[in-house]
Design an enzyme around this catalytic site. Structure first.
Site, PDB file in Angstrom:
ATOM      1  N   LYS B  81       0.854  -1.197   0.000  1.00 13.88           N
ATOM      2  CA  LYS B  81       0.000   0.000   0.000  1.00 13.88           C
ATOM      3  C   LYS B  81       0.887   1.243   0.000  1.00 13.88           C
ATOM      4  O   LYS B  81       0.612   2.224  -0.678  1.00 13.88           O
ATOM      5  CB  LYS B  81      -0.933   0.002   1.214  1.00 13.88           C
ATOM      6  N   CYS B 174     -12.402   3.715  16.852  1.00 16.67           N
ATOM      7  CA  CYS B 174     -11.306   2.725  16.821  1.00 16.67           C
ATOM      8  C   CYS B 174     -10.396   2.737  18.031  1.00 16.67           C
ATOM      9  O   CYS B 174      -9.781   1.728  18.342  1.00 16.67           O
ATOM     10  CB  CYS B 174     -10.500   2.850  15.531  1.00 16.67           C
ATOM     11  N   MET B 175     -10.269   3.856  18.729  1.00 16.68           N
ATOM     12  CA  MET B 175      -9.235   3.915  19.765  1.00 16.68           C
ATOM     13  C   MET B 175      -9.731   4.290  21.147  1.00 16.68           C
ATOM     14  O   MET B 175      -8.958   4.284  22.102  1.00 16.68           O
ATOM     15  CB  MET B 175      -8.196   4.961  19.378  1.00 16.68           C
ATOM     16  N   GLY B 383      -4.773   2.658  14.301  1.00 20.75           N
ATOM     17  CA  GLY B 383      -5.229   2.349  12.957  1.00 20.75           C
ATOM     18  C   GLY B 383      -5.032   3.463  11.958  1.00 20.75           C
ATOM     19  O   GLY B 383      -4.919   3.222  10.762  1.00 20.75           O
TER      20      GLY B 383
END
Lengths: 79, 793
Positions: B81, B174-175, B383
């Site tokens: 990526k 997410c965190m 992330g």
């Protein structure tokens, strides 16, 4: 999925680059991708991880090779 | 079959790229002649690892990317990526960059307008609502991909000028649980150690993370360490899926989805029962019941008593993990004289008991003393590239203010108001609600206007279709780079500059901040988000008769933000623009020193004296400067003790200076399978794509390798349901239904299906659970465990 593929850098002993390249070319499943300042970049492909490891070990044992670094190792066939 | 072949090609390309980099070669597929290129140092735009990249420019375009060999993050390596970064800038897959401001018309079509017109409309609408309905009628929803300067400017605009705490962002998704875990355990957010610990660890405990695919460059460091010491180093992976990471492990603990709290308590039980405890380190810890500050304190004996119901034999039937494997994992984790690093991501965070799960991992490190030493850390992986810097440190959530400060704390508000130059009364005093709650208030009509920036909530929120409708009805401003599911429901679309088309600082997993320079111009009329926020702020401040942001450039904003952090645990005063530009890998806070060679602190919570004892030295040399191996904040503040968990957060409570080992009762997730919905639905990322695919679906190779979402089903379940590989399968949850192609694979555990969420045409988040009871204590939704049924379509 069965994808034992690895990337590696083979570092030849001084003045042995030609010999190492010629030996690598004879190995089934090994492709030379280029020669850089830090060694010969190769990709290894085999039917099983064991086969891949066996090729790696073979290269590692050559007297004309001072270092063999496995830098990418796909492990998808390991059970 | 074609998928198998293309995946082979992809892996070969990855192997080639990495081997060539290591051999000191340019990577041919993305490179023009190097001599024709001008290279600038930047950071990868994707995940939270923060790989340092060298970006090759030719004729005003990015034409090449290579890893920066000087970087202490990736040492010149990049994943596929990363190598494909240039392509994310220039469109593909039927989509072009957004280049002009657009306003939705009554018939639903979008009309191109000038920036003046768009900015005036946004400012007018926001101010009208503020005047009519109060400041809480408007909101900001940002991203862990905003630069810190953008996030800081938006925070100042909404909390400082407007006076609302409606500031949230996708890091909540997410965190947030990881933040809750650190606060409850150490009293302060973010990890103690660094990536360097990966190179020294003797045991890796990876739980709820598929590092081989989602953090490949950090996993390479795990592989390097294991390859160098194959017998000494043990890799334990705890995951309900048999991922490539699990395949690599010495021991895979394949627990039943939703039962890992039992597993972690059982590991603690073994460690204490077999006295694998570090009694010396326990001097710096104490035990407390459950979360928060009000629980009773306990001693080691009481904690041992608490764990007696979690013997490996008792939890075996719940978790599905053999007792002997739990014992083996605990013994490897706790080996005396050896080091252990734990790593995790969404598998723990996006869970109903996400905060408790984080605390349980910290518990294991605290009781064994596997923290604060070389090769030891309890390291939550991030992330997004700036979730730590722009959100956690900068305070980009409703309850936070810059520099790890709390909005509800009067003294913290006073300190920030003083730096911002606003009367303290102008700032809100209480948090409003976490991300999904914000969208619920949008649906209800309490929030009338929202600015969504650098994120795609119409695809990423749980039960997303519900909120798409809410966004469509409200006045929704969306700043983005490509059309996506969120721009579809926008009222105004602002075309943004991205990555090296603008400048800014980003902060990653291990307290690291790096600088991204502007190397090229954005396309068309696209503008940096910082500029957009500044221009709207000017207009809103004028209309409200208040002082505006007070800075013009990103550098001025950064320098003001540095002042906010000065003297705090997240001290970035020493992170001058000059240093950030010069040093590959940036600096790690706390970094109070502006000395050019000082790159911050490698370890937190330990004194200089203790660092010398455990490391044998106090600084570490990089090619471009020094990093201290001890906590400069601890020395600066003259905090007592060789180890000082210096938290001041109310969640932590007394006694100060000690970490809290939390005795948390094991529970399963909110929505477990039942008769009607007998399967667990688990969602996540894939190696080829990142998040909602807005960028990676523009890259031909990645798009072709993984063109659409599918469902992973175990061979046992497929056999029972009569499903063949590639056959269409209907997945139904209480919230919706979707048809996907089946991939029958041993990656999936029987009783569980896994679906990736990158595909904007197959929105798996229309099925995920958004009930507030399913959120973690930190307000994070559960994307990993909800119930569903599986049928042939």
């Amino acid at each position: 999925m069965n994808l034992p593929i690895a990337g590696a850098v083979v570092v030849p002993m001084p003045r042995e680059e030609k010999k190492v390249k010629s030996l690598l070319k004879k190995l089934k499943g090994v492709e030379i991708k280029g020669v850089g300042s830090k060694g010969i970049a190769i990709v290894l492909e085999a039917k099983t991880t064991e086969d891949l490891e066996s090729i790696s070990k073979k290269i590692e044992k050559w007297n004309c090779v001072i270092d063999f670094q496995l830098v990418y190792f796909n492990v998808e066939d390991i059970k | 079959m074609s998928m198998k072949l293309s995946r082979r090609e992809f892996i070969k390309a990855s192997a080639t790229a990495i081997a060539m980099t290591y051999a000191g070669l340019a990577v041919k597929p993305v490179f023009a002649k190097e001599s024709e290129l001008k290279f600038g140092r930047s950071q990868c735009r994707f995940c939270g690892t923060g790989c340092t990249v060298l970006v090759g420019i030719k004729d005003g375009k990015v034409v090449a990317v290579k890893g920066d060999a000087d970087s202490p993050v990736n040492f010149g390596r990049l994943c596929m990526k990363g190598y494909k970064l240039p392509e994310i800038l220039y469109g593909g897959g039927g989509k072009k960059r957004l280049t002009k401001p657009l306003i939705r018309q009554e018939d639903g079509s979008f009309k191109e307008v000038s920036w003046e017109e768009a900015l005036d409309l946004i400012a007018d609408t926001f101010v009208d609502n503020i005047k009519k309905f109060g400041p809480d009628s408007v909101a900001w929803y940002g991203s862990g991909q905003n630069t810190t300067e953008e996030a800081y400017a938006a925070n100042k605009l909404f909390k400082g000028i407007i006076g609302t705490a409606n500031v949230e962002g996708n890091p909540r998704l997410c965190m947030a649980s990881a933040v809750g875990g650190y606060l409850n355990t150490f009293g302060t957010d973010e990890p103690a150690g660094s990536y360097d610990d990966l190179d020294l660890a003797d045991c890796f405990f990876i739980i709820g993370a598929n590092m081989a695919e989602q953090h490949p460059m950090l996993f390479r460091r795990v592989i390097d360490r294991k390859s160098a010491y194959p017998d000494r180093v043990k890799v334990i992976v705890a995951d309900p899926r048999y991922t490539p990471t699990a395949r690599y492990a010495d021991l895979h603990l394949q627990f039943k989805s939703g039962t890992d709290m039992y597993l972690l308590n059982a590991m603690a039980q073994v460690i204490i029962d077999e006295d694998l405890v570090d009694h010396e380190h326990l001097k710096y810890c104490t035990f407390k019941k459950e979360l928060g500050s009000s629980g009773e304190l306990m001693n080691l004996e009481e904690f041992k008593e608490f764990l007696k119901d979690y013997t490996p034999e008792k939890v075996e039937s719940i978790t599905g993990v053999k007792a002997e494997d739990i014992r083996l994992a605990a013994s490897w984790f706790a080996r005396k004289g050896y080091s252990t690093v734990s790593l995790w991501t969404m598998g723990l965070n996006q869970r109903t008991k996400g905060v408790q799960l984080n605390c349980q991992v910290h518990n294991l490190h605290l009781i064994t003393g596997k923290i604060g030493k070389p090769g030891c850390d309890s390291l939550s992986l991030t992330g997004q590239p700036n979730a730590c810097g722009g959100t956690r440190e900068q305070g980009g959530l409703t309850h936070l203010l810059p520099g790890h400060r709390l909005l509800a704390n009067e003294e913290h508000r006073r300190q920030i108001a003083e730096i911002w130059g606003y009367p303290v009364e102008q700032l809100p005093t209480k948090p409003t609600g976490p991300a999904v709650n914000m969208f619920m208030r949008l649906e209800k009509g309490d929030i009338k206007a929202i600015w969504i920036n650098t994120t795609n909530p119409a695809q990423s929120l749980p039960n997303a279709d519900r909120y798409r409708e809410a966004m469509r009805k409200a006045f929704t401003v969306v700043s983005d780079i490509y059309p996506d599911r969120t721009t579809e429901v926008a009222t105004a679309i602002l075309p943004s500059a991205m990555w090296v088309e603008k400048e800014g600082v980003m902060g990653q997993t291990d307290r690291r901040s790096q600088f991204i320079p502007k190397l090229i111009d954005p396309p068309g009329e696209a503008k940096p988000d910082f500029w957009q926020i500044k221009e709207v702020a000017k207009r809103i401040a004028k209309k409200l008769g208040r002082k505006d942001l007070g800075f013009e450039t990103e550098e001025e904003a950064w320098n003001e933000y540095r002042r906010c952090t000065k003297g705090t645990d997240v001290d970035l005063w020493g992170a001058t623009r000059e240093k950030l530009k010069a040093h590959a890998g940036g600096v790690q806070w706390p970094c109070p020193s502006t000395d050019f060679d000082n790159r911050g602190s490698n370890k937190r919570f330990i004194s200089k004296e203790y660092a010398k004892k455990v490391f044998g030295k106090t600084t570490k040399k990089y090619s471009t400067g020094y990093v201290t191996l001890y906590d400069q904040h601890l020395e600066d503040k003259k905090l007592e003790g060789p180890v000082n968990y210096y938290g001041t957060n109310p969640l932590h409570g007394e006694p100060k200076g000690k970490a809290l080992i939390r005795a948390v009762n094991a529970e399963v997730d909110f929505e477990m399978p039942d008769k009607e919905y007998p399967y667990v639905l688990n969602t996540g990322r894939v190696i080829e794509h990142w998040h909602t695919g807005t960028m990676t679906m523009r890259v031909r190779l990645l798009r072709e390798l993984n063109p659409e979402a599918y469902v992973e089903i175990s061979p046992q379940d497929a056999d029972r349901l009569g499903i063949k590989n590639g056959q269409n399968v209907r997945i139904t949850s209480p919230r919706g239904s979707i048809v996907l192609s089946a991939w029958i694979t041993d990656r999936a555990q029987p009783g569980m299906v896994f679906v990736p969420w990158f595909d904007e045409n197959k929105l798996i988040n229309d099925l995920t659970v958004d009930d507030p009871k399913s959120w973690s204590k930190a307000g994070e939704p559960n994307y990993k465990v909800c119930k569903c049924k599986v049928e042939r379509a």
